[in-house]
Design an enzyme around this catalytic site. Structure first.
Site, PDB file in Angstrom:
ATOM      1  N   ASP A   1      -5.157  -6.239   5.869  1.00 17.78           N
ATOM      2  CA  ASP A   1      -6.884  -5.629   6.121  1.00 17.78           C
ATOM      3  C   ASP A   1      -7.361  -6.682   5.781  1.00 17.78           C
ATOM      4  O   ASP A   1      -8.370  -6.512   6.066  1.00 17.78           O
ATOM      5  CB  ASP A   1      -6.166  -4.756   4.736  1.00 17.78           C
TER       6      ASP A   1
ATOM      7  N   ASP B   1     -10.633  -8.059   8.513  1.00 19.39           N
ATOM      8  CA  ASP B   1     -12.038  -8.106   7.791  1.00 19.39           C
ATOM      9  C   ASP B   1     -12.961  -9.524   7.889  1.00 19.39           C
ATOM     10  O   ASP B   1     -13.994  -9.092   8.523  1.00 19.39           O
ATOM     11  CB  ASP B   1     -12.419  -7.317   6.678  1.00 19.39           C
TER      12      ASP B   1
ATOM     13  N   TYR C   1       1.040  -0.695   0.084  1.00 22.29           N
ATOM     14  CA  TYR C   1      -0.021  -0.211   0.047  1.00 22.29           C
ATOM     15  C   TYR C   1       0.690   1.221  -0.065  1.00 22.29           C
ATOM     16  O   TYR C   1       0.394   2.191  -0.425  1.00 22.29           O
ATOM     17  CB  TYR C   1      -0.672   0.090   1.072  1.00 22.29           C
TER      18      TYR C   1
ATOM     19  N   ASP D   1      -3.201 -18.061   2.342  1.00 22.33           N
ATOM     20  CA  ASP D   1      -4.887 -18.649   1.722  1.00 22.33           C
ATOM     21  C   ASP D   1      -5.418 -19.783   2.781  1.00 22.33           C
ATOM     22  O   ASP D   1      -6.550 -19.585   2.631  1.00 22.33           O
ATOM     23  CB  ASP D   1      -4.142 -19.241   0.425  1.00 22.33           C
TER      24      ASP D   1
ATOM     25  N   LYS E   1       3.424 -14.864   2.637  1.00 19.87           N
ATOM     26  CA  LYS E   1       3.121 -16.060   1.469  1.00 19.87           C
ATOM     27  C   LYS E   1       4.320 -16.379   1.202  1.00 19.87           C
ATOM     28  O   LYS E   1       4.566 -16.061   0.168  1.00 19.87           O
ATOM     29  CB  LYS E   1       2.268 -15.273   0.668  1.00 19.87           C
TER      30      LYS E   1
END
Ligand code: NAD
Length: 356
Positions: free
Chosen positions: A242, A246, A138, A218, A186
C-alpha cells in the site's frame, strides 16, 4: 465467441474516464460485449446499497471487470460506515471475486520526465509493485480496543498458501519483463515476514530463470527515492505494498496516468481481474470534461494483457498513449503553465487516432 466485460463506472470522474477506455477497447477488439452496472455512490442512490447483488452477479458472469472510481463528499457520512462506497463496494468486490493480487505498474513516461519530483534522469523508472491485497494486518482479527479504549490491537496473519499464490503471479509477471523480483519484507522483526521470506526463497529455487533478492521495507522506501530505476518487480505484503506503491506512483509525477489490476487465480494462461485507475473519483473536477483518461485507458491495456493474453494490443495502446504525450497533448493535470490543456474527450480522440 464474444467476451463479456463488466463496466462499473462508479462516481465522480469514473464515468468520464471509463467511457474513453471503452471507446479504445471497442476500436481495438470486435469480440467484446460490454455491460454496464452501478457501483459505489451511484448504486447507493439507486438502490440503497453500494454493491448491489446484480452488479456482483454481472462481474461473476463476465471475463473481466473495468472499474472507474467510487466515493465523494456526498457519501462520506453514510451510516453505517460499511455502506460507504469505498468500504461497501471496493473491499467486498475484492474479497467476493478473490482478487488477491494487486498489480501496479509505475513507469515514468519519457515526455513527462520533468514532472517527476526526482530531478533529471533520476526519476527514470519502469517497475511493477505486486501487492498482496486480501491478507495481512488489514484483514486479520482481532482488531479491537481494550483497557477502556486505552489499548489498541491489530493482528497480522499470513498463511503459506497466501504467499505462494501471490509469488506465483510475481514470477509470471517478471517473465513478461526483465525477470527480476525484489521481495520486500521486515524479516528482521516480524514473524509473518520471516514466513514470507522463507516461502519466496523456496520458490526462487524452483524458478531459477528469475532473479530473486530480498530487501527490508525501510531500505526499499529509501532505495525508491535514491534509484527507482533499479527495480523491475517489487513483491510485497498488503500494508507495505500500500505504502510503497503510492511512493512509486508519486515518483512518476502524474497520478492521472497510472493503471492497476487486481487479479484472481490464473487459469489456462489468462486470469480474471478487475482493472482500474489508481486515482479516486476526483469530485473537484467531476462533470467538467477535465479528467485525464490515460490511467483508465492504460487499465484497459492491462485488461487485454492479463485477462486475454493480448500483449500485442496492450502494447499498441501503450504506444498510442506515449505518442500523444510526445506530441505535447496534455489534460489540465499535466499541462503545467506553458501548454493549453485539452479535454477528457479530446484526449480520448487523440489516443484513438494514434491507434489508427
Ligand atoms: P482523487 O484521486 O480522487 O483526487 C486527488 C487529486 O487528483 C484531485 O485534485 C483530483 O482532481 C486529481 N485527480 C485525480 N484523478 C485525476 C485524473 N484522472 N485527471 C485529473 N486529475 C485527477 O483522491 P481524493 O480526492 O483523495 O479522493 C476523492 C474520492 O475518491 C474520495 O471519496 C475517495 O475515498 C475516493 N477514492 C476512490 C478510489 C477508488 O475508487 N479506487 C481510490 C482513491 C480515492
Amino acid at each position: 465467441m464474444s467476451k463479456k466485460i463488466a463496466v462499473l463506472p462508479g462516481d465522480g470522474i469514473g464515468p468520464e474516464v471509463t467511457t474513453q477506455a471503452v471507446r479504445v477497447l471497442e476500436a481495438i477488439r470486435s469480440d467484446f460485449e460490454f455491460e454496464t452496472a452501478l457501483v459505489g455512490g451511484a448504486a447507493y442512490d439507486d438502490s440503497g446499497h453500494p454493491l448491489p447483488a446484480s452488479t456482483l452477479d454481472l462481474c461473476r458472469a463476465s471475463d473481466a471487470v473495468l472499474f472507474g472510481a467510487v466515493g465523494g463528499p456526498k457519501y462520506d457520512k453514510i451510516q453505517p460506515p460499511e455502506m460507504r462506497p469505498e468500504v461497501g463496494a471496493l473491499l467486498p468486490l475484492r474479497s467476493e471475486l478473490n482478487l488477491y493480487a494487486n498489480v501496479r505498474p509505475a513507469k515514468t513516461m519519457k515526455a513527462l520526465l520533468s514532472s517527476s519530483p526526482l530531478r533529471g534522469d533520476r526519476g527514470r523508472m519502469d517497475l511493477v509493485v505486486m501487492r498482496e491485497l486480501t491478507g495481512g494486518i488489514y484483514f486479520a482479527r482481532p482488531r479491537e480496543r481494550r483497557d477502556n479504549g486505552n489499548t489498541a490491537v491489530d493482528t497480522c496473519i499470513y498463511r503459506r498458501h497466501e504467499v505462494v499464490r501471490i509469488a506465483e503471479h510475481a514470477f509470471a509477471i517478471a517473465r513478461q519483463r526483465r525477470r527480476e523480483i525484489v521481495s520486500v519484507d521486515k524479516a528482521n522483526v516480524l514473524e509473518t515476514s520471516r514466513l514470507w521470506r522463507e516461502v519466496v526463497t523456496e520458490m526462487a529455487q524452483s524458478n531459477p530463470d528469475v532473479k530473486v533478492t530480498h530487501m527490508l521495507v525501510d531500505n526499499c522506501a529509501m532505495q525508491l527515492v535514491r534509484d527507482p530505476g533499479q527495480f523491475d518487480v517489487i513483491l510485497t505484503e498488503n500494508m507495505f505494498g500500500d505504502i510503497l506503491s503510492d511512493e512509486a506512483s508519486m515518483i512518476t509525477g502524474s497520478l492521472g496516468l497510472l493503471p492497476s489490476a487486481s487479479l484472481s487465480d490464473p487459469k489456462d494462461g489468462t486470469v480474471f481481474g478487475l482493472y482500474e485507475p489508481i486515482h479516486g473519483s476526483a469530485p473537484d473536477i467531476a462533470g467538467l470534461n477535465k479528467a485525464n483518461p490515460i490511467a483508465a485507458i492504460l487499465s484497459a491495456a492491462m485488461l487485454l494483457r492479463y485477462s486475454f493474453n493480448d500483449t500485442e494490443n496492450a502494447e499498441r495502446i501503450e504506444a498510442a498513449v506515449e505518442s500523444v504525450l510526445e506530441d505535447g497533448l496534455r489534460t489540465a493535470d499535466i499541462a503545467g503553465t506553458e501548454t493549453s490543456p485539452i479535454t477528457t474527450v479530446e484526449m480520448g480522440d487523440a489516443i484513438l487516432s494514434a491507434l489508427k
